[in-house]
Motif scaffolding. Structure first.
Motif, PDB file in Angstrom:
ATOM      1  N   THR A 243       0.832  -1.207   0.000  1.00  0.00           N
ATOM      2  CA  THR A 243       0.000   0.000   0.000  1.00  0.00           C
ATOM      3  C   THR A 243       0.860   1.248   0.000  1.00  0.00           C
ATOM      4  O   THR A 243       0.600   2.214  -0.738  1.00  0.00           O
ATOM      5  N   GLY A 244       1.908   1.241   0.823  1.00  0.00           N
ATOM      6  CA  GLY A 244       2.796   2.395   0.865  1.00  0.00           C
ATOM      7  C   GLY A 244       3.457   2.665  -0.468  1.00  0.00           C
ATOM      8  O   GLY A 244       3.601   3.822  -0.886  1.00  0.00           O
ATOM      9  N   MET A 245       3.850   1.610  -1.165  1.00  0.00           N
ATOM     10  CA  MET A 245       4.479   1.786  -2.473  1.00  0.00           C
ATOM     11  C   MET A 245       3.489   2.367  -3.481  1.00  0.00           C
ATOM     12  O   MET A 245       3.852   3.210  -4.313  1.00  0.00           O
ATOM     13  N   ARG A 246       2.221   1.947  -3.381  1.00  0.00           N
ATOM     14  CA  ARG A 246       1.222   2.459  -4.327  1.00  0.00           C
ATOM     15  C   ARG A 246       0.967   3.948  -4.138  1.00  0.00           C
ATOM     16  O   ARG A 246       0.741   4.665  -5.115  1.00  0.00           O
ATOM     17  N   VAL A 247       0.971   4.404  -2.885  1.00  0.00           N
ATOM     18  CA  VAL A 247       0.608   5.803  -2.630  1.00  0.00           C
ATOM     19  C   VAL A 247       1.824   6.709  -2.440  1.00  0.00           C
ATOM     20  O   VAL A 247       1.670   7.908  -2.218  1.00  0.00           O
ATOM     21  N   LEU A 248       3.034   6.159  -2.545  1.00  0.00           N
ATOM     22  CA  LEU A 248       4.239   6.947  -2.297  1.00  0.00           C
ATOM     23  C   LEU A 248       4.298   8.188  -3.175  1.00  0.00           C
ATOM     24  O   LEU A 248       4.721   9.261  -2.737  1.00  0.00           O
ATOM     25  N   ARG A 249       3.849   8.069  -4.419  1.00  0.00           N
ATOM     26  CA  ARG A 249       3.945   9.189  -5.368  1.00  0.00           C
ATOM     27  C   ARG A 249       3.112  10.391  -4.929  1.00  0.00           C
ATOM     28  O   ARG A 249       3.304  11.507  -5.433  1.00  0.00           O
ATOM     29  N   PHE A 250       2.146  10.180  -4.018  1.00  0.00           N
ATOM     30  CA  PHE A 250       1.338  11.290  -3.539  1.00  0.00           C
ATOM     31  C   PHE A 250       2.038  12.099  -2.446  1.00  0.00           C
ATOM     32  O   PHE A 250       1.611  13.199  -2.119  1.00  0.00           O
ATOM     33  N   TYR A 251       3.103  11.553  -1.874  1.00  0.00           N
ATOM     34  CA  TYR A 251       3.734  12.184  -0.718  1.00  0.00           C
ATOM     35  C   TYR A 251       5.175  12.608  -0.964  1.00  0.00           C
ATOM     36  O   TYR A 251       5.742  13.336  -0.151  1.00  0.00           O
ATOM     37  N   VAL A 252       5.775  12.140  -2.043  1.00  0.00           N
ATOM     38  CA  VAL A 252       7.111  12.582  -2.419  1.00  0.00           C
ATOM     39  C   VAL A 252       7.064  13.005  -3.884  1.00  0.00           C
ATOM     40  O   VAL A 252       6.062  12.796  -4.571  1.00  0.00           O
ATOM     41  N   GLU A 253       8.133  13.597  -4.362  1.00  0.00           N
ATOM     42  CA  GLU A 253       8.206  13.972  -5.776  1.00  0.00           C
ATOM     43  C   GLU A 253       8.019  12.721  -6.652  1.00  0.00           C
ATOM     44  O   GLU A 253       8.544  11.645  -6.323  1.00  0.00           O
ATOM     45  N   PRO A 254       7.258  12.825  -7.761  1.00  0.00           N
ATOM     46  CA  PRO A 254       7.092  11.665  -8.645  1.00  0.00           C
ATOM     47  C   PRO A 254       8.412  11.043  -9.067  1.00  0.00           C
ATOM     48  O   PRO A 254       8.527   9.818  -9.170  1.00  0.00           O
ATOM     49  N   THR A 275      13.907  -0.501  -0.021  1.00  0.00           N
ATOM     50  CA  THR A 275      14.320   0.344  -1.137  1.00  0.00           C
ATOM     51  C   THR A 275      14.897   1.639  -0.601  1.00  0.00           C
ATOM     52  O   THR A 275      14.972   1.856   0.620  1.00  0.00           O
ATOM     53  N   VAL A 276      15.338   2.495  -1.508  1.00  0.00           N
ATOM     54  CA  VAL A 276      15.834   3.822  -1.124  1.00  0.00           C
ATOM     55  C   VAL A 276      14.954   4.873  -1.796  1.00  0.00           C
ATOM     56  O   VAL A 276      14.559   4.728  -2.957  1.00  0.00           O
ATOM     57  N   VAL A 277      14.655   5.920  -1.043  1.00  0.00           N
ATOM     58  CA  VAL A 277      13.828   7.021  -1.535  1.00  0.00           C
ATOM     59  C   VAL A 277      14.679   8.281  -1.559  1.00  0.00           C
ATOM     60  O   VAL A 277      15.166   8.717  -0.505  1.00  0.00           O
ATOM     61  N   PRO A 278      14.906   8.894  -2.731  1.00  0.00           N
ATOM     62  CA  PRO A 278      15.637  10.165  -2.759  1.00  0.00           C
ATOM     63  C   PRO A 278      14.867  11.242  -2.000  1.00  0.00           C
ATOM     64  O   PRO A 278      13.650  11.376  -2.156  1.00  0.00           O
ATOM     65  N   ILE A 279      15.562  11.990  -1.133  1.00  0.00           N
ATOM     66  CA  ILE A 279      14.933  13.060  -0.363  1.00  0.00           C
ATOM     67  C   ILE A 279      15.794  14.315  -0.446  1.00  0.00           C
ATOM     68  O   ILE A 279      16.997  14.248  -0.710  1.00  0.00           O
ATOM     69  N   GLU A 280      15.161  15.444  -0.223  1.00  0.00           N
ATOM     70  CA  GLU A 280      15.885  16.716  -0.300  1.00  0.00           C
ATOM     71  C   GLU A 280      16.775  16.911   0.928  1.00  0.00           C
ATOM     72  O   GLU A 280      17.898  17.388   0.821  1.00  0.00           O
ATOM     73  N   SER A 281      16.247  16.564   2.096  1.00  0.00           N
ATOM     74  CA  SER A 281      16.989  16.701   3.342  1.00  0.00           C
ATOM     75  C   SER A 281      16.312  15.828   4.383  1.00  0.00           C
ATOM     76  O   SER A 281      15.206  15.311   4.159  1.00  0.00           O
ATOM     77  N   GLU A 282      16.946  15.689   5.518  1.00  0.00           N
ATOM     78  CA  GLU A 282      16.379  14.847   6.575  1.00  0.00           C
ATOM     79  C   GLU A 282      15.025  15.365   7.035  1.00  0.00           C
ATOM     80  O   GLU A 282      14.070  14.602   7.208  1.00  0.00           O
ATOM     81  N   TYR A 286      11.484  13.530   6.558  1.00  0.00           N
ATOM     82  CA  TYR A 286      10.681  13.215   7.741  1.00  0.00           C
ATOM     83  C   TYR A 286       9.220  13.627   7.536  1.00  0.00           C
ATOM     84  O   TYR A 286       8.295  12.850   7.763  1.00  0.00           O
ATOM     85  N   SER A 287       9.004  14.876   7.078  1.00  0.00           N
ATOM     86  CA  SER A 287       7.634  15.359   6.909  1.00  0.00           C
ATOM     87  C   SER A 287       6.893  14.590   5.821  1.00  0.00           C
ATOM     88  O   SER A 287       5.680  14.391   5.906  1.00  0.00           O
ATOM     89  N   SER A 288       7.612  14.116   4.796  1.00  0.00           N
ATOM     90  CA  SER A 288       6.968  13.374   3.706  1.00  0.00           C
ATOM     91  C   SER A 288       6.655  11.935   4.114  1.00  0.00           C
ATOM     92  O   SER A 288       5.529  11.453   3.935  1.00  0.00           O
ATOM     93  N   LEU A 289       7.645  11.237   4.681  1.00  0.00           N
ATOM     94  CA  LEU A 289       7.471   9.822   4.991  1.00  0.00           C
ATOM     95  C   LEU A 289       6.569   9.598   6.194  1.00  0.00           C
ATOM     96  O   LEU A 289       5.894   8.567   6.291  1.00  0.00           O
ATOM     97  N   LEU A 290       6.531  10.565   7.103  1.00  0.00           N
ATOM     98  CA  LEU A 290       5.666  10.413   8.274  1.00  0.00           C
ATOM     99  C   LEU A 290       4.205  10.289   7.860  1.00  0.00           C
ATOM    100  O   LEU A 290       3.414   9.616   8.527  1.00  0.00           O
TER     101      LEU A 290
END
Length: 326
Positions: A243-254, A275-282, A286-290
């Motif tokens: 489920t998290g993988m399906r909706v990930l695009r809604f919470y981080v950059e496509p 997996t690894v998710v590219p992020i801008e900063s810690e 945090y705000s996206s993955l939470l």
């Protein structure tokens, strides 16, 4: 103000042929009594407005009368190119210019084409922001737009992980998935800034000479991917549910969601993958993955995992059977 309203009244009658006082009052956002006074003023000034009585009556212009006040100003002509995006145009303070430009163009159309705006509106709609990209526009968007229109050199106070000050030449604004970006030259090179991270815009009093060969759309198309790669310079290692993988695009950059899907390892017996998710900063990660809640476990880096663990502990206190609020 009244002169502008009188012009608008004439253009409305010219474009729609006949309108009641109630319809004019609604369009002009005034009372019907004000419409009566304005019509009297126009008649006294020689504009041939007359009233048809009866059930289907209304105000009309004598056949063949055409105002010469249909020339577009520079601001209106520029704003007209944004008329397919009324929301973003309004965000930049151009709603009135767009409305005036549309009215002038409509007034200039021959009667056989008067239904063109309605036909287009019935058939096409451009919804630029993404589903989850709503909300208020950036606080300083109008100041940025003004600097772009005026080719004004400005000093930006910009915050990402820390606050920096840059003197920039603002070339353009881009709306991408509900997020505004400023494209500006710094030291002769184009740079991209998120408009919602601009904390102050200070005019320097100088103007810059725009490179007329610069193609904003072409730059954005060619640089968007590399810009995202540069912006998403860190990464989070995670375990994530189907489920998290399906909706990930809604919470981080496509782009980040695509990279995470490509890097995903084999699923375990419950379907979770590492997996690894590219992020801008810690803090941004945090705000996206939470927001994914129990559909993701952050494995690293340690600082990000600690932030997530602290948030989970606080949530447990709030929702637990002891110490929580009733």
């Amino acid at each position: 103000m009244r002169a502008s309203r009188l012009i608008s009244l004439v253009l409305l009658l010219q474009s729609r042929e006949a309108m009641t006082a109630a319809e004019l009052a609604r369009e002009l956002e005034v009372s019907e009594r004000t419409v009566y006074r304005d019509v009297e003023a126009l008649s006294a000034a020689g504009v041939p407005v007359y009233a048809d009585q009866g059930r289907n009556g209304g105000y009309r212009l004598v056949g063949g009368y055409r105002t010469r006040l249909t020339g577009l100003t520079r601001e209106e002509a520029e704003a007209l190119f944004l008329s397919g995006l009324p929301g973003p145009a309004g965000d930049m303070g151009l709603a009135d210019a767009v409305a005036a430009a549309e009215l002038k163009v409509l007034a200039a159309l021959p009667s056989a084409l008067r239904d063109a705006p309605a036909r287009a509106g019935q058939r096409f709609h451009l919804d630029a922001p993404g589903w989850f990209g709503g909300g208020d526009p950036p606080p300083l968007l109008r100041e940025l737009a003004r600097a772009v229109w005026e080719d004004a050199v400005v000093e930006l106070r910009y915050r990402k992980d820390r606050e920096v000050v840059r003197t920039v030449e603002p070339y353009g604004l881009v709306l991408k998935n509900g997020t505004w970006y400023l494209v500006a030259r710094v030291g002769g090179e184009p740079r991209t800034y998120r408009a919602d991270r601009v904390r102050a815009v200070t005019p320097t009093g100088a103007v810059f000479e725009r490179d007329e060969g610069f193609d904003l759309a072409g730059y954005w198309s060619g640089q968007a991917a590399s810009f995202l790669r540069a912006m998403l310079k860190e990464q989070a290692t995670v375990r994530i549910s189907p489920t998290g993988m399906r909706v990930l695009r809604f919470y981080v950059e496509p782009y980040a969601a695509e990279r995470a899907a490509e890097a995903a390892g084999p699923p375990d017996r419950d379907g979770w993958v590492e997996t690894v998710v590219p992020i801008e900063s810690e803090i941004v990660g945090y705000s996206s993955l939470l927001r994914l809640g129990p559909e993701v476990e952050v494995l690293g880096p340690p600082g990000l995992r600690a932030r997530m663990a602290e948030a989970v502990a606080r949530l447990a206190d709030l929702y637990g059977t002891s110490g929580g609020k009733s």
